[in-house]
Structure formats: C-alpha cells, structure tokens
Design a protein around this motif. Sequence first.
Motif, short mmCIF file in Angstrom:
data_model
loop_
_atom_site.label_atom_id
_atom_site.label_comp_id
_atom_site.label_asym_id
_atom_site.label_seq_id
_atom_site.Cartn_x
_atom_site.Cartn_y
_atom_site.Cartn_z
N ARG A 24 0.43 -1.17 0.42
CA ARG A 24 -0.36 0.07 0.34
C ARG A 24 1.32 1.15 0.25
NH1 ARG A 24 -4.40 2.56 3.25
NH2 ARG A 24 -5.22 3.69 1.72
N PRO A 25 2.09 1.59 0.72
CA PRO A 25 2.75 1.93 0.72
C PRO A 25 3.35 2.78 -0.97
CG PRO A 25 3.07 1.03 2.77
CD PRO A 25 2.03 0.07 1.51
N ALA A 26 2.95 1.70 -1.80
CA ALA A 26 3.67 1.81 -2.94
C ALA A 26 2.93 2.09 -4.13
CB ALA A 26 4.05 0.60 -3.60
N GLU A 27 1.34 2.33 -3.76
CA GLU A 27 0.26 3.36 -4.31
C GLU A 27 0.72 4.34 -4.67
OE1 GLU A 27 -2.93 2.99 -2.15
OE2 GLU A 27 -3.23 0.69 -1.82
N GLY A 28 0.87 4.52 -6.14
CA GLY A 28 1.00 6.15 -6.80
C GLY A 28 2.38 6.53 -6.51
N LEU A 29 3.44 4.89 -6.36
CA LEU A 29 4.47 5.58 -7.15
C LEU A 29 5.22 4.14 -7.95
CD1 LEU A 29 5.99 6.08 -2.57
CD2 LEU A 29 5.69 7.91 -4.44
N LEU A 30 4.49 3.01 -7.33
CA LEU A 30 4.94 1.79 -8.77
C LEU A 30 3.59 1.84 -9.21
CD1 LEU A 30 6.84 -0.43 -6.21
CD2 LEU A 30 7.93 1.06 -8.17
N SER A 31 3.25 1.63 -10.73
CA SER A 31 2.52 1.61 -11.34
C SER A 31 1.65 0.15 -11.22
CB SER A 31 2.58 1.31 -12.56
OG SER A 31 3.70 0.40 -13.75
N ASP A 32 0.85 0.05 -11.87
CA ASP A 32 0.25 -1.42 -11.47
C ASP A 32 1.14 -2.51 -12.16
OD1 ASP A 32 -1.86 -0.24 -10.35
OD2 ASP A 32 -3.08 -0.17 -11.69
N ASP A 33 1.66 -2.47 -13.39
CA ASP A 33 2.81 -2.56 -14.65
C ASP A 33 3.75 -3.20 -13.58
OD1 ASP A 33 0.83 -2.76 -16.13
OD2 ASP A 33 1.85 -1.54 -17.31
#
Length: 578
Positions: A350-359
Amino acid sequence: MPSPLQSASFYAQLLQHISGLYPDANEDLIVGAITGEFDRGELRSPSPNVELWSEADCMLITYGDSIVAPDEAPLVTLKRFLSDHIKDTISSVHILPFCPFSSDDGFAVIDYMRVNDELGEWEDITAIADSYRLMADLVVNHVSSQSEWFQNYTQGKEPGASWFFEANAGDDLSQVVRPRASPLLRPTETPDGMRHVWCTFSHDQIDLDFRNPQVLLQFLRVIRLYLEHGVRIFRLDAIGFLWKEPGTTCLHLPQTHEVVRLLRCVLDRFAPGTILITETNVPNHENLTYFGNRNEAHVIYNFSLAPLLVHALLTGTTEYLKRWMMSMPPAPLGCTYLNFTASHDGIGMRPAEGLLSDDEQLQMIEAIRRFGGRISTRRGADGSERVYELNVSLFDALKGTVHGEDDWQVDRFMCSQTVMLGLEGIPAIYIHSLLATSNDEEGLNRTGHNRSINRHKWDDELLRKQLSDSSTNQAIVSNELLRRVHIRSQQPSFHPSATQFTLQLTEPFFAFWRQSQDRSQSIFCIHNMTAEIQTLRLADLNLISLNQWRDLLTNSTFDDLTESIAVQPYQCLWIANS
C-alpha cells in the motif's frame, strides 16, 4: 520537580486534549484520573537532557521466541543471544507483542498486564531493558475476543460492557478502509440482544471504542506498567484505525491524531526521553501526518522504503526509488524516520501506491511468487480486493531478479541493508534479515497463515552452529551486517538528523549524500543496483580535492579524483572525507 507554572501549563494542555476528545464528559475528572495514575511513585525514565538518538542507534526487531532452546524461557534465550552475538553493536531491541494472545502471533492480546507464560516473566523483559533501549507494542486498536474485557461485554459487565465499537444496520460503511478482505462486522449475542462489533483485522480482534474515556485511561495504566519495567519506546500498532465514524473512511480521523497528541503530552511530562512511534502502513503522504506539528510521533515508519528498494533490486531500475527519495521531506526538528526493509509482516504494497505503476507492481509480485513468496490482499472502499503485502523472507525475496534466480543473493541482500543503514533516520533490522533466514514453508503449512513464512523460530543450538561456521549464509550475512552497523555508528554524517541529498548518477546507481550537522564530515553513499559491473566516475561526485577520501567499507583510499572505478555487482561504497 516541575514548577507551578509548568504544572499549570501541562494541566491546561491536557485539558485541551480531553476537551477535543470528550466534549460532553467531566474533563476535570478525566484529567485528574490521568495525573493521579502517573503521579503515584517515581518512574524509571531516561534523562531528559540526553539526546533522543544518534548515529550509534540501530534497532533489532524480534519476537520473544524467535530463538528457542529446550527447557528455557525464550526471553532468557533471546537475552543470551543478544549478549553473545549482538553485544553493544545494536542499541535498541523491539520485542514484538509479549503478552498472552489468541491469534495473529501476539496482536490479539488477551491480557496487557501480563507476560505470556510461554515466553517468560516481567523480570526477563526488564533484564533486556537494562541492556538495550526496549521498544514494546501498544496494541491499542483492538483486543482478543478471549480477553476478559470482551467476555465481560458479552455478559453486560464492566469493565468491557461499553468498551467495544458497535455498528448498526443502517450505518454507512461503504467508505471504510481496512487491510483485510474478511467481513467487517461480527454478530455477537449480548444481554441486550444481538450486536455487531467492529473488527478491522479479524473476528478474533475486536475493535475498542475510544469514545469511552475509560478505554483511554486503561491504556494509560498499561503504559505506566510498561514504563515501570523498562520500556522506553512505544509503538502504537495500527493507530490509524483507532477512531471510527460511519460515513467516513474511519482512517486517520482527527480524533485519532488527538489521542496521539495526548499520549505524547503525557509521556513528555511524566517520562521525558521516552519515544513514541506510530505504525501506519499507508501511502507516504498519509504517514507523514503523524509527525503532527512536532507534537505527535517522535518517529514514523518509513513504509515506502521496503517495496521501492526491493523493486529497484529486482529490476535494476532506480527511477522510482530516486523519485520517492527526492520527494521525502527532512523530518521535522526533534523527529526522525525508522527505516526498515523487513518486518514480522510482509513487504507492504500500500505504501507503494502512487509510486509504482500497476505494471511495475505486477512484475514485482510475479518475481516474489517465483521465489516462494505469497500474496495477501485487502478490500478497498469500492469492494474490490487489492494486493496489501508480499509475504516472503527478504533474504529469499532477493535470491534473484525479475529475470530469475542467480548467484548474487547474498550481495544483493547486503546491498539492501546497506542502503537502509545510510539513510536519514534510525535503521531497524528484522532478526530474520540479520540471520539470513529463508522462507519458512513448514511454518506456513502448519498455520495456514501467509505471514508465518517470515516468522521462523530458530533452534538455539542449530543457530549457534550456523553462526560458528563461516561458510553459512547466517554467518556471512550476520557478521558483515554487524560490521557495517559498527562502522555506521562512528560516523557523524549518519546521525538520524544529518543532511541528506539524493545524487543524480547514471541509472544503475542509487546514491545519496550525507553531511554531519557540524559540516565537518561528508559521506557519499553509492550502490550498484545491478548484477553487472558498473563504471563510476569520481569526478561526478565533485569531491573536494583538499580532502583525503576513502571508502569506509573497504578502507581503500582515492588519490586521483578524476579516475573511474569499477563497482562490482551490488557493491556499496561509503566514500568519506574523514
């Protein structure tokens, strides 16, 4: 002793917090109960004049029974391991929940006032606290369904009958954010009929209702008891979910922050030098709010570090890690970050949301699955299931890259730990990272819980053999990691509050610069994030020629600052001027 003016100021401040939380209650009565609880007798507490942290600080995270020996209390075994193997290299120890529990490896607490008989006694906790700064969990959001409090609730008795959060059939719960996909409400029979109690995590973990000031007062009693036994750092577990209001997300509500401010106020007054840490496994911008106006947490977890660092090492791409680093503000004065790469939970996504794309996340997830990891999900506000965390031993998570397994596991893993050690903040090392523990498939199969894969219990005798054999991963990783921790502890540029800037080197490198608070020392932290030899031009670092520069990790010096050097796969450099 505080002056009358200081006492009056504290009383007014505490009254303000209580008024914000309980506007309809007898505020003076609640404040009197709090001060009365803490005024009775002296508390062992750190000197208020001692610096809260320094470059010598590093934390070990462990369960009380991560190491077990026949016919010996695990806390005694842990103390011996610390004395024999850790010594004074690490300053602080976080013993994960050590109270009697019914599930979730300690996070469904039955009795906060007791030490689990299977671990040891209070004197064993105090013995560790006498040698290390001890962190303990305050599991404030919920309690075990087997606790006396919840059993009293089901019987309509106090304490407990009014201590749990209930929801009604007509409540709007559509926006609620939580880290589980299980049903939120648990039907429970009471003397007043069927009630539906709130369960953020599981139906064995019943959420408390902090709208009742008696719940707050009870946890202040727990805090005082822990202080008496030497606890100096309090970790507020799952604090973001504390206050609930139907029709909202029930996450990070203003009252939750008010509770944190109240706890900080009480600790600063009665146990100055005690540190408050908030555990909020959420996107970065939400996490940062728990510094408040330097009046909430002293320390917050750097949750985004683990998924971004693992992603960079699996892909060899540093773009996302750099972008996040450049966006991170320095911690406010008197506050800092707790940096970690592994914990008793998994690698939170969750802390990677907005930082790493879904791909990018999908590529990372598939690699972890190939290395034996599992995936845990959460339910979003829209009802959909999303990846919440990757359950895997960090050592095994780095046994290869997105292209498959290779021979660089140890080097890649050591690179991950060295990045963490160099960053602004206090490093925290999970015991299974220190011991290069692999995925515990047996534990996973035994419990059926994904998180068990990273919660191995070492046999004490076997562990000693592994650590005494210089060819084992346990000995190689543990000895080198402790060596690097020791080197770090002597560098003023690694003070948690020292200056940090992200360096813009070519893509294979992840690099940053630290400078001591008195500006006398600079360290350039360089990391090759790939399995290929990379060329580093020293001129790109703009090293001042008047200084003598050397790599602290190898003790090699650099006489020609215009030369290019070959950086080995996953090699790390700490290039310092003194």
